[in-house]
Design a protein around this motif. Structure first.
Motif, short mmCIF file in Angstrom:
data_model
loop_
_atom_site.label_atom_id
_atom_site.label_comp_id
_atom_site.label_asym_id
_atom_site.label_seq_id
_atom_site.Cartn_x
_atom_site.Cartn_y
_atom_site.Cartn_z
N ALA A 125 0.84 -1.21 0.00
CA ALA A 125 0.00 0.00 0.00
C ALA A 125 0.86 1.25 0.00
CB ALA A 125 -0.94 -0.01 1.20
N ALA A 126 1.93 1.24 0.79
CA ALA A 126 2.82 2.41 0.87
C ALA A 126 3.50 2.67 -0.47
CB ALA A 126 3.85 2.21 1.96
N VAL A 127 4.01 1.63 -1.09
CA VAL A 127 4.70 1.79 -2.38
C VAL A 127 3.72 2.24 -3.45
CG1 VAL A 127 5.90 0.51 -4.22
CG2 VAL A 127 6.55 0.15 -1.82
N THR A 128 2.54 1.65 -3.47
CA THR A 128 1.54 1.99 -4.48
C THR A 128 1.06 3.44 -4.36
OG1 THR A 128 0.80 -0.30 -4.59
CG2 THR A 128 -0.73 1.36 -5.42
N SER A 129 0.89 3.91 -3.12
CA SER A 129 0.37 5.27 -2.93
C SER A 129 1.46 6.34 -2.97
CB SER A 129 -0.39 5.36 -1.61
OG SER A 129 0.47 5.23 -0.50
N ALA A 130 2.72 5.97 -2.84
CA ALA A 130 3.82 6.94 -2.75
C ALA A 130 3.79 8.01 -3.86
CB ALA A 130 5.17 6.23 -2.72
N PRO A 131 3.61 7.65 -5.12
CA PRO A 131 3.64 8.68 -6.16
C PRO A 131 2.58 9.78 -5.99
CG PRO A 131 3.78 6.50 -7.15
CD PRO A 131 3.47 6.30 -5.68
N PHE A 132 1.49 9.46 -5.32
CA PHE A 132 0.43 10.45 -5.11
C PHE A 132 0.82 11.49 -4.06
CE2 PHE A 132 -1.74 6.57 -6.54
CZ PHE A 132 -2.31 7.06 -7.71
N PHE A 133 1.89 11.19 -3.30
CA PHE A 133 2.33 12.07 -2.22
C PHE A 133 3.80 12.44 -2.38
CE2 PHE A 133 -1.19 9.45 -0.80
CZ PHE A 133 -2.09 10.44 -0.45
N ALA A 134 4.24 12.54 -3.65
CA ALA A 134 5.62 12.90 -4.00
C ALA A 134 6.63 11.95 -3.36
CB ALA A 134 5.91 14.36 -3.65
N GLY A 135 6.26 10.69 -3.28
CA GLY A 135 7.18 9.67 -2.79
C GLY A 135 8.10 9.22 -3.91
N ASN A 136 9.37 9.13 -3.62
CA ASN A 136 10.38 8.71 -4.58
C ASN A 136 11.02 7.43 -4.05
OD1 ASN A 136 12.45 8.49 -6.44
ND2 ASN A 136 13.52 10.33 -5.79
N VAL A 137 10.30 6.31 -4.19
CA VAL A 137 10.74 5.03 -3.65
C VAL A 137 11.79 4.42 -4.58
CG1 VAL A 137 10.05 2.74 -2.85
CG2 VAL A 137 8.49 4.69 -2.57
N ILE A 138 13.02 4.36 -4.09
CA ILE A 138 14.14 3.81 -4.85
C ILE A 138 14.15 2.29 -4.77
CG2 ILE A 138 16.67 3.79 -5.06
CD1 ILE A 138 15.29 6.51 -5.77
N GLU A 139 13.78 1.77 -3.60
CA GLU A 139 13.79 0.32 -3.37
C GLU A 139 12.82 0.00 -2.24
OE1 GLU A 139 14.51 -3.19 -4.41
OE2 GLU A 139 16.19 -1.98 -5.11
N SER A 140 12.27 -1.21 -2.26
CA SER A 140 11.42 -1.67 -1.16
C SER A 140 11.75 -3.12 -0.85
CB SER A 140 9.93 -1.50 -1.49
OG SER A 140 9.56 -2.35 -2.55
N LEU A 141 11.57 -3.47 0.42
CA LEU A 141 11.93 -4.81 0.87
C LEU A 141 11.15 -5.17 2.13
CD1 LEU A 141 13.95 -7.28 0.74
CD2 LEU A 141 15.43 -5.93 2.23
N SER A 142 10.61 -6.38 2.14
CA SER A 142 9.93 -6.91 3.31
C SER A 142 10.82 -7.96 3.97
CB SER A 142 8.61 -7.56 2.88
OG SER A 142 8.04 -8.30 3.94
N VAL A 143 10.87 -7.92 5.29
CA VAL A 143 11.62 -8.92 6.06
C VAL A 143 10.61 -9.72 6.88
CG1 VAL A 143 13.37 -9.30 7.84
CG2 VAL A 143 13.65 -7.42 6.19
N PRO A 144 10.34 -10.96 6.48
CA PRO A 144 9.40 -11.79 7.23
C PRO A 144 10.05 -12.34 8.50
CG PRO A 144 10.34 -13.06 5.44
CD PRO A 144 10.88 -11.66 5.31
N SER A 145 9.22 -12.81 9.41
CA SER A 145 9.70 -13.50 10.61
C SER A 145 10.87 -12.77 11.26
CB SER A 145 10.08 -14.94 10.26
OG SER A 145 9.00 -15.60 9.64
N PHE A 146 10.64 -11.52 11.60
CA PHE A 146 11.68 -10.61 12.07
C PHE A 146 12.61 -11.23 13.11
CE2 PHE A 146 13.10 -7.25 15.03
CZ PHE A 146 13.81 -6.44 14.15
N TYR A 147 12.06 -11.85 14.12
CA TYR A 147 12.88 -12.35 15.22
C TYR A 147 13.80 -13.50 14.81
CZ TYR A 147 9.88 -9.40 18.03
OH TYR A 147 9.19 -8.31 18.52
#
Length: 175
Positions: A125-147
């Protein structure tokens, strides 16, 4: 290079804040400032409340912090498949002041959770909506099972694969 990092969470033990802090500190020579969104209190947004109080000083302070950065590292928590309400509320107040909340500042968007989903819904959701709020997302990454991949006591990634992916992602901010 000044980097603003924060976890989109109000938890005092936020794993997303820990992840954003870790990631931002992987940028050689960067001056890192870690924000806590609890430092920007705002009432629940409504048009009625906005008419009553006008613009929120806390939301303006949040925007000012973003404007002071050369790069952003944001890690998005997830509550029931969405942004946490407190972060969304702060964001809504900020967007009423300046719809270009992220001001075209290069950013790496991250997310994590204790489970295998890694808060991917919130990140998407954040990556998809970023352009509407002048977001300049260079890279995105999810880290599962943090612990399973991060040691909170040392503030370090224990999984070399994720450590490398994060370092590669944030280094794109210096190009």
């Amino acid at each position: 290079m000044k980097v603003i990092a924060y976890g989109a969470s109000t938890s005092s033990t936020s794993i997303n804040k820990a992840l954003a802090t870790y990631a931002a500190n992987q940028i050689d020579g960067a001056e890192v400032k870690v924000l806590d969104i609890n430092d920007f209190p705002v009432p629940m947004f409504s048009e009625d409340k906005e008419k009553e109080i006008g613009q929120s000083e806390s939301a303006q302070a949040f925007l000012d912090e973003i404007a002071s950065a050369d790069a952003l590292v944001i890690s998005f928590a997830e509550h029931n498949g969405h942004y946490p309400a407190a972060y969304k509320n702060l964001f809504d107040w900020a967007a009423r002041i300046n719809n270009k909340v992220f001001q075209e500042i290069p950013a790496v968007y991250l997310s994590t959770s204790p489970g295998p989903g890694g808060a991917q819904s919130s990140l998407s959701a954040a990556v998809t909506s970023a352009p509407f709020f002048a977001g300049n997302v260079i890279e995105s990454l999810s880290v599962p099972s943090f612990y399973d991949h991060f040691d909170l006591a040392t503030g370090q990634m224990t999984n070399p694969e994720f450590a490398e992916k994060i370092t590669q992602a944030v280094n794109k901010l210096t190009v």
